[in-house]
Design a protein around this motif. Structure first.
Motif, PDB file in Angstrom:
ATOM      1  N   ILE A   1       1.087  -1.426  -0.086  1.00 17.80           N
ATOM      2  CA  ILE A   1      -0.377   0.268  -0.220  1.00 17.80           C
ATOM      3  C   ILE A   1       1.134   0.973   0.244  1.00 17.80           C
ATOM      4  CG2 ILE A   1      -1.268   0.896   1.647  1.00 17.80           C
ATOM      5  CD1 ILE A   1      -3.501  -1.531   2.062  1.00 17.80           C
TER       6      ILE A   1
ATOM      7  N   LYS B   1       1.254   3.689  -2.979  1.00 22.66           N
ATOM      8  CA  LYS B   1       1.146   5.475  -2.582  1.00 22.66           C
ATOM      9  C   LYS B   1       2.562   5.951  -3.594  1.00 22.66           C
ATOM     10  CE  LYS B   1      -1.047   5.596   1.956  1.00 22.66           C
ATOM     11  NZ  LYS B   1      -0.304   5.373   3.008  1.00 22.66           N
TER      12      LYS B   1
ATOM     13  N   SER C   1      -3.291   8.634  -2.847  1.00 20.89           N
ATOM     14  CA  SER C   1      -3.958   7.836  -2.951  1.00 20.89           C
ATOM     15  C   SER C   1      -4.639   6.868  -3.794  1.00 20.89           C
ATOM     16  CB  SER C   1      -5.903   8.376  -2.126  1.00 20.89           C
ATOM     17  OG  SER C   1      -6.178   9.546  -2.316  1.00 20.89           O
TER      18      SER C   1
ATOM     19  N   ASN D   1      -4.840   3.686  -4.570  1.00 18.23           N
ATOM     20  CA  ASN D   1      -4.952   2.174  -3.635  1.00 18.23           C
ATOM     21  C   ASN D   1      -6.353   2.654  -2.935  1.00 18.23           C
ATOM     22  OD1 ASN D   1      -3.161   1.162  -2.222  1.00 18.23           O
ATOM     23  ND2 ASN D   1      -1.824   3.419  -1.484  1.00 18.23           N
TER      24      ASN D   1
ATOM     25  N   VAL E   1      -7.521  -0.920  -3.320  1.00 18.36           N
ATOM     26  CA  VAL E   1      -6.524  -1.958  -2.607  1.00 18.36           C
ATOM     27  C   VAL E   1      -6.676  -1.692  -1.087  1.00 18.36           C
ATOM     28  CG1 VAL E   1      -3.916  -3.138  -2.955  1.00 18.36           C
ATOM     29  CG2 VAL E   1      -5.352  -1.376  -4.660  1.00 18.36           C
ATOM     30  N   GLU E   2      -6.736  -0.992  -0.718  1.00 17.86           N
ATOM     31  CA  GLU E   2      -6.509  -1.065   0.747  1.00 17.86           C
ATOM     32  C   GLU E   2      -7.764  -1.219   1.533  1.00 17.86           C
ATOM     33  OE1 GLU E   2      -4.602   2.515   3.403  1.00 17.86           O
ATOM     34  OE2 GLU E   2      -5.396   2.987   1.462  1.00 17.86           O
TER      35      GLU E   2
ATOM     36  N   SER F   1      -9.252  -6.620  -0.698  1.00 16.13           N
ATOM     37  CA  SER F   1      -8.482  -6.183  -1.993  1.00 16.13           C
ATOM     38  C   SER F   1      -8.046  -7.809  -2.107  1.00 16.13           C
ATOM     39  CB  SER F   1      -7.447  -5.468  -1.496  1.00 16.13           C
ATOM     40  OG  SER F   1      -7.044  -5.958  -0.407  1.00 16.13           O
TER      41      SER F   1
END
Ligand SMILES: O=C(O)CCC(=O)C(=O)O
Ligand SMILES: [Fe+2]
Length: 362
Positions: A167, A171, A182, A185, A190-191, A195
């Motif tokens: 993550i 970024k 962000s 993500n 993805v966060e 995911s």
């Protein structure tokens, strides 16, 4: 034979069985770069530091690594040496389980939560690979083999930590593309708790004739990023400027490469990199990779911000799940899956013309 490890440990092998003989391993050895260029090294502690100047220098280096190599090493990533060692030990112990114990996970389906086997897809592989594997879907839901007993605890911690590293890297990669930190993500979730993260452990037993067999043939990975570590043995090679570069990881570093979905999302700016694993005759090599992607139902297509201002989208969108299925249905070979998504303007033009003729006729 279910396992090349069992084959080797049967103790009768003095040469590579014919169904493992890989045609072109020897012939392209001359393609190795004689003096390997230095693989970019990203200091994660600087990437995540509060010093804006240092941080932006590291982001620039990260952007260069993605653009020129699709591959880099990450140091000072905060994943402890102890956790890494435990993860390697537990995974080795898994491969050391009896054939009977492992056969419990001998599934054939891509989305089986835990699957171990040999080669890539033995039903379609023309030549078998000198590799056994363990694949575990570790996110959104953490699956874990019940044996060895300490595996699930270590697996949970290791997968959590590598997800955090991915993550943060995403970024930095977003910023290197001129986007908000962000961006990837958030857009690709993805966060989020949904995911997808797949752990792939590769066991390459010692091979009596390493120049004849192949651990993993040239391929690219499916996710946005793969984070890889290995036991003490080398064997990874990365394609750089048309030549194979052998990788010697720095102590305690992670090897990271950009995958096919990074190439799709960035509209081809950050390409997935071809890599392969060669084998050796000295000792078993173990590598453990985690592939980081969006939730399985996400359609990944070139980011509008990167395919704007007169730049045409280079790939059609595809659901992440469908891409994984496509890859698994084939033999592992180059970037053959990604080729399916290349936007074909000639086909599009023909379709339009056909449509126009039909409209004109009726
Ligand atoms: O064993 C290695 O170093 C490479 C592994 C790999 O490329 C993979 O699992 O996709
Ligand atoms: Fe790979």
């Amino acid at each position: 034979m279910f396992s090349v490890k069992e084959l080797v440990e049967s103790g009768r092998l003095t040469s590579v069985p014919v169904n493992y003989i890989f045609n072109n391993t020897g012939s392209d050895l001359h393609c190795m770069l004689p003096q390997p260029e230095t693989v970019p090294v990203i200091d994660f502690s600087i990437l995540t530091s509060h010093d804006p100047d240092q941080r932006s220098k590291t982001i620039a280096k990260l952007g260069f690594a993605c653009l020129e190599w699709g591959f880099f090493m990450v140091i000072n990533h905060g994943v402890s040496e102890m956790l890494r060692d435990e993860m390697i030990r537990e995974t080795e112990s898994f491969f050391d389980l009896s054939g009977e114990d492992k056969r419990e996970y001998a599934g054939t389906k891509l989305f089986d939560p835990i699957r171990c086997g040999t080669s890539f897809n033995p039903t379609v592989d023309k030549t078998l690979l000198w590799r056994d594997f363990l694949k575990i879907h570790v996110h959104p839901h953490l699956n874990a083999p019940s044996k060895p007993s300490g595996f699930s605890k270590v697996l949970r911690e290791y997968c959590q930590k590598t997800r955090e590293v991915a993550i943060e890297l995403l970024k930095g990669i977003s910023v290197s593309l001129g986007l908000d930190p962000s961006y990837i993500n958030e857009k690709m979730r993805v966060e989020s708790s949904k995911s997808h993260q797949l752990l792939v452990a590769n066991m390459y037993p010692p091979c009596p004739q390493p120049e004849l067999a192949m651990g993993l043939p040239p391929h690219s990975d499916h996710g946005f990023l793969t984070i890889l570590m290995q036991n003490g043995m080398d064997g990874l090679q990365v394609m750089h400027k048309g030549k194979w570069v052998s990788i010697k990881p720095l102590p305690n570093s992670f090897l990271v490469n950009t995958g096919d979905h990074m190439e799709i999302l960035t509209n081809g700016k950050y390409k997935s990199v071809l890599h392969r694993a060669v084998v050796n005759n000295k000792a078993a090599r173990l590598s453990i990779g985690t592939a980081h992607g969006p939730p399985l139902d996400t359609i990944v297509r070139p980011a509008t911000e990167l395919a704007a201002d007169g730049v045409d989208p280079a790939y059609i969108g595809i659901k992440y799940r469908n891409y994984l299925e496509l890859q698994q249905s084939k033999t592992l070979s180059g970037k053959s899956c990604l080729d399916h998504l290349v936007f074909r303007y000639d086909i599009l033009a023909t379709t339009f013309l056909f449509h126009f003729i039909l409209c004109a006729a009726f």
